[in-house]
Design an enzyme around this catalytic site. Structure first.
Site, PDB file in Angstrom:
ATOM      1  CE  LYS A  49      30.814 236.152  32.029  1.00 34.47           C
ATOM      2  NZ  LYS A  49      30.988 236.831  33.317  1.00 34.47           N
ATOM      3  CD  GLN A  93      33.653 237.055  35.803  1.00 40.27           C
ATOM      4  OE1 GLN A  93      33.349 237.284  34.631  1.00 40.27           O
ATOM      5  NE2 GLN A  93      32.907 236.299  36.586  1.00 40.27           N
ATOM      6  CG  ASP A 116      27.753 242.446  34.595  1.00 39.03           C
ATOM      7  OD1 ASP A 116      27.304 241.404  34.088  1.00 39.03           O
ATOM      8  OD2 ASP A 116      28.874 242.527  35.125  1.00 39.03           O
TER       9      ASP A 116
END
Ligand code: NAP
Length: 279
Positions: A49, A93, A116
């Site tokens: 990422k 995460q 997200d």
């Protein structure tokens, strides 16, 4: 033989578009990633990422907490990033160590920074079809893959295997919003093959090697394999790729399918979040 939907290639184009869009903003978009613990796969994903951000004119910072970090410590970090005007997107995460309350974390990230797309408000906005919803990256990436093959879902039967909050459920919603007829299957579905055989578009997000075999797929179906399973040093999906590819019209490979698109959509969400925050 099925045509391959090349996620790597598509993600590259997508990332270039995002990079160009990021350049038009007055301030560089900034993604903050929180990594708790030492899970090696999570470290790899976070590294990927960071690299993708760099290539797309998106700033990124990684905030590391030890595996034994408390819920309060994590919440304090999120609070700080929520109120930091220099941060546009926050990603925690997953998976988190089991002592941490994942659902509480989903609700703690400010909705406008929730790249997200897991915040209850974003889920509500997505369900209602609002354009400002930040949509979970993997389902959003899959919808882009279907667009790329010019396959309108209207009136088609989409069968989603898996109903997680991260993939299966939001994907079922997005397919419904695109006027598909949707069936969502899960662990308790009786006679899974009865449903998968009816699918014009079969999307599998379970995490079980070879769950979907050729006899479970309608000839000509579009097959999207979300699963990522490590077998020895290889990464494989949930679909028996070689056999299913002989009868499907389109198929996604693992690796090189859905995965790269997930990261591309994370970048897109970060730019969208920056735009939302700057009016
Ligand atoms: P998850 O939270 O573990 O959910 C798995 C789902 O599969 C659950 O809904 C479960 O049903 C269902 N299931 C389990 N066994 C089944 C069976 N035998 N038949 C039908 N359904 C079954 O996993 P996830 O987070 O959605 O991820 C799924 C897979 O996609 C994993 O391999 C993950 O690594 C991969 N993934 C890949 C990406 C990417 O970017 N490539 C992104 C996210 C996830 P119940 O709800 O009834 O338990």
């Amino acid at each position: 033989m099925a045509k391959i939907i090349d996620g790597k290639d598509l993600a590259k184009k997508f990332r270039e578009e995002v990079a160009a869009e990021a350049k038009t903003l007055t301030v560089k978009p900034h993604l903050a990633v929180i990594l708790v613990g030492d899970d090696p796969a999570s470290h790899t994903y976070v590294g990927m990422k960071e690299k993708a951000c760099k290539a797309a004119n998106v700033e990124s910072t990684v905030h590391r907490l030890p595996a034994e970090a408390t819920q309060d410590e994590l919440m304090m970090l999120i609070d700080g990033l929520n109120s930091d005007r220099g941060v546009n997107g926050i990603l925690v995460q997953m998976p988190l160590p089991s002592h941490l309350d994942q659902m509480a974390i989903f609700g703690a990230v400010k909705r406008e920074k929730d790249v997200d797309g897991f915040h209850p408000t974003n889920i509500g906005l997505m369900n209602l079809g609002f354009a400002e919803a930040l949509i979970p990256c993997t389902p959003a990436g899959i919808m882009e893959m279907l667009k790329s093959i010019d396959y309108p879902l209207k009136g088609k039967h989409v069968v989603v295997v898996g109903r997680s909050n991260v993939v299966g459920k939001p994907l079922s919603t997005l397919a419904l919003l695109a006027d598909a007829t949707v069936t969502t299957c899960h662990r308790h579905t009786e006679n899974l093959a009865h449903f998968t055989r009816q699918a014009d578009v079969l999307i599998v997000a379970v995490g079980k090697v070879n769950l979907i075999t050729a006899d479970m797929v309608k000839p000509g179906a579009v097959v999207i394999d979300v699963g990522t399973n490590r077998v020895g040093d290889k990464l494989v999906g949930d679909v028996d790729y070689d056999a299913v590819a002989t009868l499907a019209s389109f198929i996604t490979p693992v690796p090189g399918g859905v995965g790269p698109m997930t990261i591309a959509l994370l970048l897109k969400n970060t730019v969208l979040a920056a735009k939302i925050q700057n009016g």
